[in-house]
Design a protein around this motif. Sequence first.
Motif, mmCIF file in Angstrom:
data_model
loop_
_atom_site.group_PDB
_atom_site.id
_atom_site.type_symbol
_atom_site.label_atom_id
_atom_site.label_comp_id
_atom_site.label_asym_id
_atom_site.label_seq_id
_atom_site.Cartn_x
_atom_site.Cartn_y
_atom_site.Cartn_z
ATOM 1 N N UNK A 178 11.700 -4.052 -3.533
ATOM 2 C CA UNK A 178 11.519 -2.770 -2.848
ATOM 3 C C UNK A 178 10.491 -2.919 -1.725
ATOM 4 N N UNK A 179 10.633 -2.075 -0.734
ATOM 5 C CA UNK A 179 9.696 -2.048 0.396
ATOM 6 C C UNK A 179 8.470 -1.245 -0.035
ATOM 7 N N UNK A 180 7.342 -1.923 -0.213
ATOM 8 C CA UNK A 180 6.174 -1.272 -0.827
ATOM 9 C C UNK A 180 5.383 -0.408 0.137
ATOM 10 N N UNK A 181 5.440 -0.711 1.437
ATOM 11 C CA UNK A 181 4.514 -0.052 2.357
ATOM 12 C C UNK A 181 4.645 1.474 2.391
ATOM 13 N N UNK A 182 5.851 2.048 2.454
ATOM 14 C CA UNK A 182 5.940 3.514 2.480
ATOM 15 C C UNK A 182 5.316 4.176 1.250
ATOM 16 N N UNK A 339 0.217 -10.816 -0.340
ATOM 17 C CA UNK A 339 -0.370 -12.147 -0.483
ATOM 18 C C UNK A 339 -0.433 -12.588 -1.941
ATOM 19 N N UNK A 340 -0.721 -11.665 -2.848
ATOM 20 C CA UNK A 340 -0.688 -12.015 -4.279
ATOM 21 C C UNK A 340 0.732 -12.379 -4.704
ATOM 22 N N UNK A 485 3.914 -9.010 -9.386
ATOM 23 C CA UNK A 485 4.647 -8.865 -8.124
ATOM 24 C C UNK A 485 5.001 -10.229 -7.544
ATOM 25 N N UNK A 486 6.133 -10.270 -6.857
ATOM 26 C CA UNK A 486 6.557 -11.500 -6.171
ATOM 27 C C UNK A 486 7.174 -11.110 -4.831
ATOM 28 N N UNK A 487 6.627 -11.658 -3.765
ATOM 29 C CA UNK A 487 7.072 -11.305 -2.412
ATOM 30 C C UNK A 487 8.342 -12.063 -2.035
ATOM 31 N N UNK A 488 9.162 -11.415 -1.228
ATOM 32 C CA UNK A 488 10.384 -12.046 -0.730
ATOM 33 C C UNK A 488 10.056 -12.945 0.463
ATOM 34 N N UNK A 507 10.204 -4.500 6.811
ATOM 35 C CA UNK A 507 10.005 -4.115 5.416
ATOM 36 C C UNK A 507 9.245 -5.215 4.667
ATOM 37 N N UNK A 508 8.285 -4.795 3.844
ATOM 38 C CA UNK A 508 7.550 -5.741 3.002
ATOM 39 C C UNK A 508 8.186 -5.674 1.613
ATOM 40 N N UNK A 509 9.144 -6.553 1.376
ATOM 41 C CA UNK A 509 9.947 -6.511 0.151
ATOM 42 C C UNK A 509 9.264 -7.286 -0.969
ATOM 43 N N UNK A 510 9.121 -6.613 -2.110
ATOM 44 C CA UNK A 510 8.411 -7.197 -3.255
ATOM 45 C C UNK A 510 9.191 -6.900 -4.536
#
Length: 516
Positions: A178-182, A339-340, A485-488, A507-510
């Motif tokens: 999911x895109x976390x920023x919003x 980053x995590x 969490x794991x980033x795309x 989008x920052x997808x995590x």
Amino acid sequence: MDFISLALYTLCALLCIVISRVLFSMVYYQYDIRQKLKNIPQVDRFPFGSIFEQMNRPDNERTQMMLKYVEKTCKQGIFIQWFAGKAFINVYKPEYLQLILPSTVNITKGSPYVLLKPWLGNGLLLSTGKQWFHDRKLIGSTFHFSILDQFAVIVSEKAEILNKCLERKIEQDPGKAINIFPFILNAALDIICETAMGVDIRAQEVETKYSLTIHEVSELIMKRFLRPWFWIDWLYYSTSVGKQYKLALDTMHGFTQEVIRKRMVERQLQNGNKTELENEDNESDIGKRKKQVFLDLLLDLNAKDDSPLTEEELRAQVDTFMFEGHDTTAVAVNWTLFLLGNNLEHQEKVHDELEQVFGDSKTPASVKELSLLKYLDRVIKETLRIFPSVPLISRELVEDVKLDDNILPKDYTVVLPILLIHRNPEVWPDPLKFDPDRFLPENSKHRNPYAYVPFSAGPRNCVGQKFALLEEKTLLTAILRKWRVKSVKTLDTIQFGGAVILRPTEEVLVHFTPKK
């Protein structure tokens, strides 16, 4: 020669004189700069520099162009950049910053900040001189530790709502990133509205235009800056983009003014019912009755002050805190999770620390418990090093500044690019490596304190930095007590940029996995 011919001849002559004077002024300005600052490298050419190259590029490409200047100038830590005939002296060597930021004289913001005036007025960000000293003293007293404790309750409540919103989204599409920023942006907006103005706008549950409008205004300001002909107010506001900007400003100012008005009415009613409230013994309401928000504190102090703020000045201060207090914090939390999600070994250390402090407890984190999270502290610091929320600041010099063999003359603009300061390989070996242990006491003790300035430094440092860090830790703790969490995307592939706030431009997808 007839009258019309004479008039045309005279007009042409006057035009030639004006053009000649402008050209002479530009040539002399260039000569003067070269003489005074001949030892400072120039990264582009007089008079326009890279303005035409940057004008139609997206934010992330402009930011990458800026980062490349480090490769050319990191030994010197200083360079001149030309922009529409004006020299911007970029300084990012810590020893030089130490001669600029602590000054109580050179506190005037650089010329680009003028474009923020229609939005933020003479709020704390933009004011200078006696007014700034007065306002800083007045507002600084609203951020003492006892008030932070009261704010912590509100932040924890909003953090719980954030977790529920994330949970609903994850349940809708199990296993999908999911895109976390919003989500984080809405949580931060909720927090600043209730802590700054005492209004619960439920931004996480009900769609609000306020946050989108702030982003719209930020982008419009950047576009205006890159087009010098739009610096002329009458010309800008006669264009469609200028009218769009004015409409967006009216929306934000109207929102702020209405909230201030409502709060003042509520305060009058509360003062009228003060005796009745004091006699009530409903323990469940005591905490809420005692909470004071930033606007309350500001209004209380303002009533006692010898030079009280006008209604317009109050609005400017609240607008400033609304902007600086939610956008900057939201991007910091966003980048920390990103980053995590790319550095799972460091994330595991965060989870171990959370386990030690909270165990199986489901109770929201207290301020005391948050203070025990030393590793998370270092994670946030390292995030703000790689992704400072505000990538650059600037000063208009009021007096000369001597830097080694160079004297930066007064009336010139000095840019302090925090993004370059924090990624300077002369100071930070392997600058893109995520390493929270850079901030262990033994690794920091010999580092120049001006090598790390995410909240600026000196008298004009961020007045709300303690509140910002409290909010960031609370939100991150609430999320990471519940999820892994794991980033795309990776640091090498994610796109980001912006001169006002260092935002993601995609989008920052995590991926979220429930913590067991």
